[in-house]
Motif scaffolding. Structure first.
Motif, PDB file in Angstrom:
ATOM      1  N   GLU A 431       0.825  -1.198   0.000  1.00  0.00           N
ATOM      2  CA  GLU A 431       0.000   0.000   0.000  1.00  0.00           C
ATOM      3  C   GLU A 431       0.868   1.261   0.000  1.00  0.00           C
ATOM      4  N   VAL A 432       1.923   1.246   0.799  1.00  0.00           N
ATOM      5  CA  VAL A 432       2.832   2.392   0.843  1.00  0.00           C
ATOM      6  C   VAL A 432       3.503   2.595  -0.508  1.00  0.00           C
ATOM      7  N   GLU A 433       3.949   1.506  -1.112  1.00  0.00           N
ATOM      8  CA  GLU A 433       4.660   1.615  -2.387  1.00  0.00           C
ATOM      9  C   GLU A 433       3.728   2.080  -3.503  1.00  0.00           C
ATOM     10  N   VAL A 434       2.509   1.556  -3.542  1.00  0.00           N
ATOM     11  CA  VAL A 434       1.568   1.964  -4.595  1.00  0.00           C
ATOM     12  C   VAL A 434       1.182   3.427  -4.428  1.00  0.00           C
ATOM     13  N   ARG A 435       0.980   3.871  -3.196  1.00  0.00           N
ATOM     14  CA  ARG A 435       0.686   5.288  -2.969  1.00  0.00           C
ATOM     15  C   ARG A 435       1.858   6.169  -3.411  1.00  0.00           C
ATOM     16  N   GLU A 440       4.239   9.945  -7.331  1.00  0.00           N
ATOM     17  CA  GLU A 440       5.284  10.300  -8.276  1.00  0.00           C
ATOM     18  C   GLU A 440       4.706  10.564  -9.671  1.00  0.00           C
ATOM     19  N   ARG A 441       3.758   9.725 -10.088  1.00  0.00           N
ATOM     20  CA  ARG A 441       3.179   9.917 -11.425  1.00  0.00           C
ATOM     21  C   ARG A 441       2.363  11.206 -11.498  1.00  0.00           C
ATOM     22  N   LEU A 443       2.985  13.943  -9.816  1.00  0.00           N
ATOM     23  CA  LEU A 443       3.934  15.053  -9.890  1.00  0.00           C
ATOM     24  C   LEU A 443       4.569  15.135 -11.273  1.00  0.00           C
ATOM     25  N   LEU A 444       4.886  13.990 -11.880  1.00  0.00           N
ATOM     26  CA  LEU A 444       5.466  14.003 -13.225  1.00  0.00           C
ATOM     27  C   LEU A 444       4.493  14.593 -14.230  1.00  0.00           C
ATOM     28  N   THR A 445       3.216  14.264 -14.062  1.00  0.00           N
ATOM     29  CA  THR A 445       2.203  14.814 -14.974  1.00  0.00           C
ATOM     30  C   THR A 445       2.099  16.328 -14.820  1.00  0.00           C
ATOM     31  N   GLU A 446       2.157  16.809 -13.587  1.00  0.00           N
ATOM     32  CA  GLU A 446       2.079  18.253 -13.354  1.00  0.00           C
ATOM     33  C   GLU A 446       3.274  18.975 -13.959  1.00  0.00           C
ATOM     34  N   LEU A 447       4.423  18.356 -13.935  1.00  0.00           N
ATOM     35  CA  LEU A 447       5.637  18.980 -14.465  1.00  0.00           C
ATOM     36  C   LEU A 447       5.828  18.728 -15.953  1.00  0.00           C
ATOM     37  N   GLY A 448       4.966  17.890 -16.540  1.00  0.00           N
ATOM     38  CA  GLY A 448       5.078  17.614 -17.968  1.00  0.00           C
ATOM     39  C   GLY A 448       6.254  16.721 -18.318  1.00  0.00           C
ATOM     40  N   ILE A 449       6.613  15.847 -17.421  1.00  0.00           N
ATOM     41  CA  ILE A 449       7.746  14.933 -17.641  1.00  0.00           C
ATOM     42  C   ILE A 449       7.197  13.526 -17.785  1.00  0.00           C
ATOM     43  N   ILE A 451       7.428   9.320 -17.919  1.00  0.00           N
ATOM     44  CA  ILE A 451       8.088   8.333 -17.058  1.00  0.00           C
ATOM     45  C   ILE A 451       9.435   7.927 -17.646  1.00  0.00           C
ATOM     46  N   ALA A 452       9.487   7.807 -18.983  1.00  0.00           N
ATOM     47  CA  ALA A 452      10.747   7.424 -19.629  1.00  0.00           C
ATOM     48  C   ALA A 452      11.825   8.480 -19.416  1.00  0.00           C
ATOM     49  N   GLU A 453      11.416   9.760 -19.447  1.00  0.00           N
ATOM     50  CA  GLU A 453      12.389  10.831 -19.246  1.00  0.00           C
ATOM     51  C   GLU A 453      12.877  10.890 -17.801  1.00  0.00           C
ATOM     52  N   ALA A 454      11.994  10.530 -16.864  1.00  0.00           N
ATOM     53  CA  ALA A 454      12.371  10.583 -15.449  1.00  0.00           C
ATOM     54  C   ALA A 454      13.162   9.365 -15.004  1.00  0.00           C
ATOM     55  N   ALA A 455      13.118   8.297 -15.796  1.00  0.00           N
ATOM     56  CA  ALA A 455      13.810   7.062 -15.395  1.00  0.00           C
ATOM     57  C   ALA A 455      15.313   7.280 -15.435  1.00  0.00           C
ATOM     58  N   PRO A 456      16.056   6.674 -14.488  1.00  0.00           N
ATOM     59  CA  PRO A 456      17.526   6.797 -14.509  1.00  0.00           C
ATOM     60  C   PRO A 456      18.100   6.216 -15.779  1.00  0.00           C
ATOM     61  N   ALA A 457      19.187   6.813 -16.252  1.00  0.00           N
ATOM     62  CA  ALA A 457      19.829   6.347 -17.481  1.00  0.00           C
ATOM     63  C   ALA A 457      20.381   4.955 -17.293  1.00  0.00           C
ATOM     64  N   ASN A 458      20.257   4.139 -18.322  1.00  0.00           N
ATOM     65  CA  ASN A 458      20.776   2.775 -18.281  1.00  0.00           C
ATOM     66  C   ASN A 458      22.184   2.776 -18.843  1.00  0.00           C
ATOM     67  N   ASN A 459      23.139   2.648 -17.971  1.00  0.00           N
ATOM     68  CA  ASN A 459      24.549   2.683 -18.391  1.00  0.00           C
ATOM     69  C   ASN A 459      25.172   1.303 -18.431  1.00  0.00           C
ATOM     70  N   THR A 460      24.323   0.257 -18.507  1.00  0.00           N
ATOM     71  CA  THR A 460      24.856  -1.105 -18.455  1.00  0.00           C
ATOM     72  C   THR A 460      25.777  -1.384 -19.632  1.00  0.00           C
TER      73      THR A 460
END
Length: 470
Positions: A431-435, A440-441, A443-449, A451-460
């Protein structure tokens, strides 16, 4: 034909009864096995785990853990894996807002009484002492204004009788009623090994205020013995073998060579004092006395190499704790991925079993006592509110996160698992994690960002290329 019919109806005469005697080879005492079974006895569980035997085992286990690096590491690793950062409460009542408030206040209380640290001490004490006692008492100096309940640990040495007791309902400081229910504990005010050891002042504490943590290996056992008891002789053997190998290496280093002669006892050879020393110079030619030769000392090692012996004996030591060798030794160099995962399955299962034991024996009783006091301060109707709850523990990290994530996605798609179950494996409240995800989603919508842009870069791939370049 007629004769066959007559024989069929003819009364049958039963042969005399014969006694069949069975035997077990292991039950036979022979000249070869008499010494092996000489220490086997027919005493009860409490008689075997009597006060004197438990005291000797505790003293030796403490000494071994305090002076043996492997013993210390094994016990601390087991405590860290079983308790981790501590249990977390999740309320399951219908009032979600009250659930979150109770969970938050209980977490604050756990930090104030250092519950996680004390539970790790309890796990260590079970290994080296066999048992420990948890006293639930009031502590007015706690910073918590709502609940003054505190948790105090009592070492096994302090729960004992002053004199020999012949009461069948009393076992070394623990009293039971006629139905086997715990009644009270006799607790010494000071530890018998302290500077106030001459004081025999003790207090009778009701069983409802004490949690006795131990593992009963036999029916009717009321006091615990150290869990590493079977491994204590093995630790001593490991030290002896280590010293023997070290002594052989030192002997080889101490003697650069040795003089010997083929001449008979009174033969012709220059006289040499017995055990006399000759200083040798580097890069020099030497001349020996007449009739004498010089040879380097050949240091003989045991047929089993030191590494092989240490691996086998550590494997046997850790077996009594259901711990795999690579965890006990802190070395997985001889493992591949499959064998490592296979050995860890038994270890993980034993951890889950112990965590369930702690929930039933310790945590549920602590929470019940805490919640009764908490409900009085918060004016919560204890009888109307159902304190149904569950516990979360630290999750176990997967060796290959990518494979685990793929398997998790498959289970969720096939509806063979739930979000609650998957988050519980990681020691998280779903419940805590889903909330948090929803927050987070939003806030991202309000900022116009996105999910792909907010995800950490994959440097593997970049890291792999850098490693190959290096």
């Amino acid at each position: 034909m007629l004769k066959a019919i007559q024989n069929f109806f003819k009364p049958k005469v039963r042969s005399p009864a014969r006694m069949i005697r069975g035997r077990f080879d292991a039950a036979q005492t022979t000249h070869d096995n008499a010494r092996h079974w000489a220490a086997a006895d027919y005493r009860s569980a409490d008689a075997d785990a009597n006060e004197d035997a438990r005291k000797i085992l505790r003293v030796r286990a403490r000494y071994e853990i305090n002076n043996n690096s492997y013993a210390r590491g094994i016990v601390e690793t087991l405590a860290n894996d079983c308790v981790g950062t501590g249990p977390r409460l999740q309320m399951l009542s219908s009032d979600e807002e009250l659930n979150r408030q109770i969970e938050r206040d209980f977490a604050i209380w756990c930090e104030q009484v250092h519950l996680a640290e004390k539970l790790r001490t309890v796990r260590i004490a079970q290994c080296q002492d066999g048992e420990t006692f948890i006293l639930m008492a009031q502590n007015p100096n706690l910073p918590n204004d709502d609940v003054k309940l505190d948790v105090q640990l009592i070492e096994a040495d302090r729960v004992t009788d002053e004199y020999f007791n012949s009461d069948p309902h009393r076992v070394d400081g623990i009293t039971f009623d006629e139905y086997g229910n715990l009644h009270n504990y006799r607790v010494l005010k000071y530890h018998p090994g302290s500077e106030w050891a001459n004081s025999v002042e003790a207090t009778e504490i009701s069983a409802e205020n004490i949690v006795h943590v131990f593992r009963a290996d036999r029916p009717g056992q009321h006091r615990g013995i150290p869990e590493i008891t079977p491994a204590l002789p093995l630790f001593a053997q490991l030290r002896r073998f280590t010293l023997a190998v070290l002594s052989a290496a030192e002997a080889a280093a101490d003697f650069a060579g040795i003089l010997y002669t083929d001449a008979p006892a009174n033969g012709e050879a220059d006289s040499v004092d017995a055990m006399d020393t000759i200083q040798l110079e580097r890069n020099m030619l030497l001349t020996m006395p007449g009739g004498w030769k010089m040879s380097q000392l050949d240091p003989k090692q045991p047929s089993t190499t030191y590494a092989e012996f240490k691996r086998e004996i550590l494997n046997e030591i850790a077996r009594c704790l259901n711990m795999p060798f690579n965890v006990a030794a802190g070395n997985s160099s001889g493992y591949n991925y499959a064998s490592g995962r296979l050995d860890w399955q038994t270890y993980f299962k034993s951890i889950r079993v112990y965590q369930s034991y702690m929930e039933t024996v310790i945590l549920n009783r602590l929470f019940d006592r805490w919640f009764r006091e908490y409900s009085l301060s918060k004016l919560v109707d204890f009888d109307q509110f159902s304190p149904i709850h569950t516990w979360f523990w630290d999750g176990i990290e997967h060796v290959d996160p990518a494979k685990e994530a793929s398997a998790q996605q498959t289970r969720l798609t096939n509806l063979t698992t739930t979000l609650a179950a998957e988050y519980a494996k990681q020691g998280k409240d779903w419940e805590v994690e889903v909330r948090q995800i929803a927050k987070e989603r939003k806030l991202l919508t309000e900022l116009g960002i996105s999910i792909a842009e907010a995800a950490p870069a994959n440097n593997t791939k970049e890291n792999e290329e850098d490693e190959r370049t290096e």
